[in-house]
Design an enzyme around this catalytic site. Structure first.
Site, short mmCIF file in Angstrom:
data_model
loop_
_atom_site.label_atom_id
_atom_site.label_comp_id
_atom_site.label_asym_id
_atom_site.label_seq_id
_atom_site.Cartn_x
_atom_site.Cartn_y
_atom_site.Cartn_z
N ASN A 318 0.51 -1.22 -0.27
CA ASN A 318 -0.12 0.00 -0.18
C ASN A 318 0.90 1.19 0.09
OD1 ASN A 318 -2.35 1.18 -0.13
ND2 ASN A 318 -3.00 0.41 2.06
N HIS A 349 -8.58 4.30 8.90
CA HIS A 349 -9.37 2.46 8.07
C HIS A 349 -10.63 2.00 8.78
CE1 HIS A 349 -5.06 0.86 6.61
NE2 HIS A 349 -5.64 0.18 5.91
#
Length: 463
Positions: A318, A349
């Site tokens: 990521n 998140h």
């Protein structure tokens, strides 16, 4: 999932068309901005229905902040509003949908938009509200000197290439792409006359797109064959725990973690291919003279699978989110940058407890790994066999540490997370704490980093 794949495949076709028929030589920047924005809005509505209103509300709220807030506070207000709205939406997923994933789950695009909003706000603050000598070399390069127009702002946040799966890119890079300067700027960094060229080459992304589509296809096949057959939940099954020895459980943990990766490889590589197909993502020329299209790449699979340190693994997984965290948090945090960056990552998140178990464990393991590397690595560099042995050992420990850390991220809830950690005796937590207690730590303070950044900037200016 079907909507996601359909939209991304259609976006891929639209991206090729965009590059060929709406190239900067055929269309104005305004037309390119408008097309990218309208198609992005259409994709959002198609995928998420009326839930897409959340994306547009957040975008327009922050456009108001960007135009009315004072420059010294613009990045703070934008950050609080964007992260606050995102967090409220995350909360609804737990208390309304009880850990379920909506078929119209809009949180992914909202997370990407939050990254872009805060990135632009920080870079606008750097460009207008700070002196050049206060900035790092990277902050100087990416600083935005004027507020964007509404069309530029909407295009950056809602363009069809990144509305569904990202990745987050820098505002100046995106504007350079729309205006047709993106590739040219990178090519000017190379002396082409020395290489025998009479004029600048015209790199095509087609080869990079085809390569990434092959990776996407392989990832999809692995996802369909492996992920369903090796569920993460099996590692806390009572029968499995009763009959399986500790080392075998660790081995299976590695297998199920590997099986969970292909869906991320698929989504991120396809998103990268969409941007490349539109002509966006050129990063320059490597040492061998090969054109590189990895400016927006979100992962480096080879470096992930061969990582010999926790840091190396994180840096290649990521990638654009890691860059965002560095630019808006790590480089700006007045103290404890590592801890604050992990906490922000968890909050971004979502608010599932498993995320916080993962990122708090990640802080501990990162600090312990750094201490071991600083205190022990130099002893293994005296000969090739020792270096190979060190790399093999650190690869195995890194892979297991990652599996241990990310298991709660998949499990989400508290009870299965605690059950899992009990089943493996909290061994990584205990080992990390012992390392931090026994080995000396030599942290690099923010003041030292800033001095180094300033020296680097002065060196660049002198050149």
């Amino acid at each position: 999932q079907i909507n996601f794949v359909a939209c991304q495949l259609f976006a891929l076709l639209a991206a090729f068309w965009f590059r060929i028929y709406l190239s900067p030589s055929h269309a104005s920047s305004a037309v390119r901005h408008a097309f990218a924005t309208l198609f992005g809005i259409y994709f959002a509505v198609f995928c998420f229905g009326w839930y897409s209103i959340h994306l547009f509300v957040l975008v327009m709220m922050n456009y108001g902040i960007m135009n009315m807030a004072s420059i010294p506070n613009i990045h703070r207000y934008s950050f609080v509003v964007a992260m606050g709205y995102l967090t409220l939406c995350h909360i609804s997923r737990i208390y309304i949908f009880h850990y379920g994933i909506l078929t119209t789950d809009f949180s992914g695009p909202l997370m990407i938009i939050t990254q872009k909003i805060t990135t632009l706000a920080c870079q606008l603050h750097d460009g207008i509200g700070r002196q050049a000598e206060e900035l790092t070399a990277e902050q100087n390069r990416l600083a935005v000197k004027s507020r964007p127009s509404l069309l530029e702002y909407l295009s950056y946040l809602l363009n069809f290439m990144s509305i569904i799966a990202g990745p987050c890119s820098n505002y100046k890079d995106y504007i350079a792409f729309i205006e047709g300067r993106h590739v040219h700027m990178k090519l000017l960094e190379v002396n082409w006359k020395q290489k025998g060229y009479d004029r600048l080459p015209d790199p095509s992304p087609t080869g990079a797109v085809m390569y990434k589509l092959c990776i996407t296809l392989v990832s999809l096949i692995l996802f369909l064959t492996l992920t369903k057959n090796f569920p993460m939940a099996y590692i806390i099954d009572n029968e499995f725990l009763d009959k399986t020895p500790f080392l075998s459980r660790l081995g299976y943990l590695y297998v199920v973690t590997q099986a969970a990766k292909p869906k991320y490889y698929f989504a991120w590589t396809l998103a990268d291919a969409v941007n490349n197909a539109a002509g966006y993502g050129f990063s320059g020329v490597d040492e061998r003279g090969t054109f590189r299209w990895d400016l927006l790449s979100n992962l480096n699979i080879w470096n992930i699978e061969t990582a010999t340190s926790f840091k190396m693994y994180i840096e290649n997984w990521n990638i654009q989110t890691a860059a965002w965290l560095k630019r808006v948090c790590y480089d700006r945090a007045p103290w404890y940058p590592t801890a604050l960056t992990f906490i922000l990552s968890a909050l971004w998140h979502g608010i599932y407890p498993g995320y916080y178990f993962t990122f708090l464990t990640g802080i501990l393991i990162t600090l312990a790994a750094r201490a071991i590397r600083n205190n022990c690595r130099h002893y293994f560099l005296s000969s090739v066999p020792l270096k190979i042995a060190y790399d093999v050992l650190t690869w195995a420990v890194t892979q297991l540490a990652v599996c241990y850390t990310v298991a709660p991220f998949v499990m989400l809830a508290v009870e299965p997370t605690i059950k899992f950690y009990k089943s493996v005796y909290f061994h990584m937590h205990i080992l990390s704490i012992l390392v931090l207690l026994l080995l000396p730590i030599r942290p690099q303070t923010h003041s030292v980093r800033r001095a180094q950044n300033k020296a680097m900037l002065n060196s660049i200016k002198s050149k």
